[in-house]
Design a protein around this motif. Sequence first.
Motif, PDB file in Angstrom:
ATOM      1  N   CYS A  27       0.853  -1.185   0.000  1.00 61.15           N
ATOM      2  CA  CYS A  27       0.000   0.000   0.000  1.00 61.15           C
ATOM      3  C   CYS A  27       0.888   1.233   0.000  1.00 61.15           C
ATOM      4  O   CYS A  27       1.850   1.310   0.764  1.00 61.15           O
ATOM      5  CB  CYS A  27      -0.905  -0.015   1.232  1.00 61.15           C
ATOM      6  SG  CYS A  27      -1.922   1.454   1.450  1.00 61.15           S
ATOM      7  N   GLU A  43      -6.949  -5.983   0.809  1.00 57.77           N
ATOM      8  CA  GLU A  43      -7.381  -4.692   0.282  1.00 57.77           C
ATOM      9  C   GLU A  43      -8.433  -4.072   1.191  1.00 57.77           C
ATOM     10  O   GLU A  43      -8.457  -2.854   1.398  1.00 57.77           O
ATOM     11  CB  GLU A  43      -7.915  -4.866  -1.135  1.00 57.77           C
ATOM     12  CG  GLU A  43      -6.883  -5.405  -2.120  1.00 57.77           C
ATOM     13  CD  GLU A  43      -7.495  -5.778  -3.454  1.00 57.77           C
ATOM     14  OE1 GLU A  43      -8.682  -5.481  -3.668  1.00 57.77           O
ATOM     15  OE2 GLU A  43      -6.776  -6.377  -4.275  1.00 57.77           O
ATOM     16  N   PHE A  89      -6.595  -2.605   4.262  1.00 61.54           N
ATOM     17  CA  PHE A  89      -6.039  -1.289   3.959  1.00 61.54           C
ATOM     18  C   PHE A  89      -7.144  -0.238   3.901  1.00 61.54           C
ATOM     19  O   PHE A  89      -6.987   0.879   4.390  1.00 61.54           O
ATOM     20  CB  PHE A  89      -5.297  -1.323   2.623  1.00 61.54           C
ATOM     21  CG  PHE A  89      -3.981  -2.040   2.657  1.00 61.54           C
ATOM     22  CD1 PHE A  89      -3.154  -1.976   3.762  1.00 61.54           C
ATOM     23  CD2 PHE A  89      -3.554  -2.796   1.567  1.00 61.54           C
ATOM     24  CE1 PHE A  89      -1.928  -2.625   3.792  1.00 61.54           C
ATOM     25  CE2 PHE A  89      -2.337  -3.462   1.590  1.00 61.54           C
ATOM     26  CZ  PHE A  89      -1.523  -3.380   2.697  1.00 61.54           C
ATOM     27  N   LYS A 124      -7.432   3.106   6.215  1.00 64.17           N
ATOM     28  CA  LYS A 124      -7.422   4.432   5.610  1.00 64.17           C
ATOM     29  C   LYS A 124      -8.668   5.218   5.988  1.00 64.17           C
ATOM     30  O   LYS A 124      -8.614   6.425   6.258  1.00 64.17           O
ATOM     31  CB  LYS A 124      -7.323   4.323   4.091  1.00 64.17           C
ATOM     32  CG  LYS A 124      -5.959   3.902   3.579  1.00 64.17           C
ATOM     33  CD  LYS A 124      -5.946   3.895   2.066  1.00 64.17           C
ATOM     34  CE  LYS A 124      -4.568   3.584   1.517  1.00 64.17           C
ATOM     35  NZ  LYS A 124      -4.538   3.627   0.029  1.00 64.17           N
TER      36      LYS A 124
END
Length: 241
Positions: free
Chosen positions: A55, A165, A168, A172
């Motif tokens: 990432c 994914e 992440f 975020k």
Amino acid sequence: MYCGVQELWEDRLSRAAIAAPQKTYGWAHENEVLAFAHLANSRVFSGCVGAIDGCHVRVKVPSGANGHDYINRKLFAFIQLQAVCDSKGKFLDIHVRYPGSVHDPRVLKNSPVYLEACYPPPGHFIMGDRGYPCICQPMAIITPFQETVQERYNHHHARARSIIERAFGMMKTRWRSIFFKAPEVHHTFAPDVIAVSAILHNVCLTAGDVLEPEGDDGDQVVVPPPRSQGPVQWPASLLAA
């Protein structure tokens, strides 16, 4: 004086938190074997105990001759975060060191999880996308097939791999001021900030605080099917296969 005390406190907090994962979280348990097979909806992946991916985290453009090393294809300054997560999206291992222009295979081959072969345990493997090598030593990583004839396998592989994914994306979304723009810290301190964010992400998931991930700069966040909290219930179609 206040700013100096605050910076000292933040530095001590970050370093204490970075030292916590080895004592607090550890590696995945045996139930991860069934969990990833459930995510993939295929018993082919019953030996999987994690997913790996990289990432890019935005940072302030470093001054000096090496500043361009942090610029990636999006023409922003980034630092690389490599992570391995379990089937719930908790991070099992993170490595934050390399600038954004470095490709995933190089980051992997210079990370402790690869050099020390500390995960996955023998007889198991983790999933990675096509950016990673398909290898069995010093750590086992399974990647998608390049040939389109294996589309069915690749589909199940992508279903399970998407959990990294999602991890992440959740991190975020939770720490927007850090991951949706360059944080107001020196780029040499950014790895500590990212590491603490990953640890607090694990703490939140352990407490049951789960967020739906949101994309950043057009990045698509793939969300796998919900995972039940009880024993894995195999679909009848899968058992009959």
